[in-house]
Design an enzyme around this catalytic site. Structure first.
Site, short mmCIF file in Angstrom:
data_model
loop_
_atom_site.label_atom_id
_atom_site.label_comp_id
_atom_site.label_asym_id
_atom_site.label_seq_id
_atom_site.Cartn_x
_atom_site.Cartn_y
_atom_site.Cartn_z
N SER A 30 0.98 -1.37 0.35
CA SER A 30 -0.33 -0.30 -0.42
C SER A 30 0.56 1.46 0.23
O SER A 30 1.60 1.95 0.75
CB SER A 30 -0.30 0.16 1.17
OG SER A 30 -2.11 -0.46 1.30
N HIS A 61 -8.53 -0.54 -9.45
CA HIS A 61 -7.34 -1.07 -9.77
C HIS A 61 -7.66 -2.33 -10.42
O HIS A 61 -7.88 -3.62 -9.29
CB HIS A 61 -6.72 -1.34 -8.22
CG HIS A 61 -5.27 -1.34 -8.62
ND1 HIS A 61 -4.97 -2.34 -8.68
CD2 HIS A 61 -3.83 -0.37 -7.52
CE1 HIS A 61 -3.35 -2.29 -8.91
NE2 HIS A 61 -3.04 -0.84 -8.00
N HIS A 83 -5.45 -10.02 -1.99
CA HIS A 83 -5.65 -10.13 0.26
C HIS A 83 -6.58 -10.94 0.69
O HIS A 83 -7.66 -11.28 -0.01
CB HIS A 83 -5.44 -8.45 0.38
CG HIS A 83 -4.68 -7.64 0.89
ND1 HIS A 83 -5.22 -6.66 -0.74
CD2 HIS A 83 -3.83 -7.45 0.95
CE1 HIS A 83 -4.18 -5.48 -0.59
NE2 HIS A 83 -3.36 -6.29 0.31
N TYR A 85 -8.28 -10.66 2.79
CA TYR A 85 -9.94 -10.37 3.65
C TYR A 85 -10.46 -10.53 2.15
O TYR A 85 -11.51 -9.48 2.55
CB TYR A 85 -8.67 -8.64 3.89
CG TYR A 85 -8.94 -7.83 3.48
CD1 TYR A 85 -9.25 -7.10 2.79
CD2 TYR A 85 -7.20 -7.46 3.48
CE1 TYR A 85 -8.39 -6.37 1.75
CE2 TYR A 85 -6.42 -6.93 3.02
CZ TYR A 85 -6.93 -5.70 2.10
OH TYR A 85 -6.17 -5.05 1.06
N GLU A 86 -9.75 -10.05 1.07
CA GLU A 86 -11.16 -9.69 -0.04
C GLU A 86 -11.72 -11.15 -0.51
O GLU A 86 -12.86 -10.94 -1.06
CB GLU A 86 -10.69 -9.59 -1.23
CG GLU A 86 -9.49 -8.00 -1.52
CD GLU A 86 -8.64 -7.52 -2.47
OE1 GLU A 86 -9.09 -6.94 -4.01
OE2 GLU A 86 -7.62 -8.33 -2.24
N MET A 211 -1.68 -7.51 7.22
CA MET A 211 -2.65 -7.68 6.68
C MET A 211 -2.21 -9.04 5.55
O MET A 211 -3.33 -9.24 4.86
CB MET A 211 -4.04 -7.67 6.51
CG MET A 211 -5.11 -6.51 7.36
SD MET A 211 -6.31 -6.23 7.08
CE MET A 211 -6.07 -3.81 8.22
N ASN A 235 1.87 3.42 10.76
CA ASN A 235 1.08 3.74 12.01
C ASN A 235 1.24 3.05 13.04
O ASN A 235 1.61 1.89 12.97
CB ASN A 235 -0.53 4.15 11.46
CG ASN A 235 -0.88 2.73 11.38
OD1 ASN A 235 -1.41 2.27 10.51
ND2 ASN A 235 -1.26 2.10 12.06
N1 HPA Z 1 -3.10 -3.38 11.20
C1 HPA Z 1 -2.65 -3.71 10.11
N2 HPA Z 1 -2.49 -3.34 9.10
C2 HPA Z 1 -1.98 -2.50 9.12
C3 HPA Z 1 -1.83 -1.72 9.70
C4 HPA Z 1 -2.15 -1.82 10.67
O1 HPA Z 1 -2.53 -0.45 12.29
N3 HPA Z 1 -1.45 -0.17 8.88
C5 HPA Z 1 -0.96 -0.32 8.01
N4 HPA Z 1 -1.56 -1.83 7.71
#
Ligand code: HPA
Length: 272
Positions: A30, A61, A83, A85-86, A211, A235
């Protein structure tokens, strides 16, 4: 048709379009995908043209394989990854790595955006993936073993290539880029984790959470394809600062450290 036959079908098609023998495989996470736009002398193959290849479900995309040269180094780059999760199954998520192996790719560089669990990290930290924790609740190697790729019970002591890790550390040092190191733990997603889950992740030894990437690393290891991974800590994970998480923040941080990240990836592929 089994997964091996599908991989061979996909690889045969790609071989008719470009030669990826001895290329470095690249899977960009990402906000880091723009490296792919710098590939020269390229052949671009939409995923939708490749037999048996999964097609991205996220609108806007398309997803494509880019075969060409990055800074003069032969690469095969996935622009757009799959992914769990998709809703794809794990074998499908990791299939492109197996196709890369069949195409003769000699090493794989995987990258992602991740949340920082280790409190020594901060937004924008780059982390070499030292080891992984598969907490996705599934495994891409489940099912009949595909012996053409590897053994039933693959070793994961060295899931990430020790030689490539050393190389990545040397590249960062020479470029004067701070590169931390840690354990990447993959959740299924798509929600960001809860603070309680992050406390759990911390207790069991994770330094970062995300993920993706774990299925790709496992399948690469199974197929004896040397793999190295770099996470961009976009983050701090849930509950650590108290701030709520958002995809906007993830994208903004990835953008901010993009130049450093790009320099590191380019140096790495030059030295592999
Ligand atoms: N958690 C899971 N996936 C992520 C995060 C997170 O804090 N930041 C970027 N991808």
């Amino acid at each position: 048709m089994n997964i091996y036959e599908k991989c061979v079908g996909a690889a045969d098609y790609i071989k008719s379009k470009c030669d990826a023998t001895d290329a470095i495989g690249l899977i960009l996470g990402s906000g880091l995908g723009a490296v792919g736009q710098e590939i020269e002398n390229k052949t671009v193959i939409p995923y939708s043209d490749i037999p048996y290849f999964p097609t991205p479900k996220v609108e806007g995309h398309a997803g494509e394989l880019i075969c060409g040269e990055l800074d003069g180094v032969k690469v095969l780059c996935m622009s757009g990854r799959f992914h769990f999760y998709e809703g794809y199954d794990m074998q499908t998520v990791a299939m492109p790595v197996r196709v890369m192996k069949l195409l003769g790719v000699r090493a794989l560089v995987v990258t992602n955006a991740a949340g920082g669990v280790n409190r020594d990290f901060s937004e924008g930290t780059l982390m070499l993936i030292d080891d992984i924790i598969n907490f996705m609740g599934d495994n891409p190697l489940v099912g009949e073993n595909v012996a053409e790729f590897g053994t039933r019970f693959p070793d994961m002591t060295n899931a990430l290539s020790p030689e490539l890790k050393t190389l990545a550390r040397e590249c960062a040092k020479d470029l004067d880029i701070e590169l931390k190191s840690g354990v990447y733990m993959a959740f299924r997603g798509p929600n960001y984790e809860t603070p309680a889950e992050i406390r759990f992740a911390s207790i069991i030894g994770a330094d970062a959470v995300g993920m993706s990437t774990v299925p790709e690393i496992m399948v690469a290891r199974h197929a004896n394809l040397p793999v190295v991974g770099i996470s961009c800590i976009t983050n701090m994970a849930a509950g650590i600062t108290g701030k709520e998480l958002s995809h906007e923040e993830v994208s903004l941080t990835a953008k901010r450290v993009f130049n450093e990240f790009r320099a590191l990836v380019k140096e790495l592929i030059h030295r592999i």
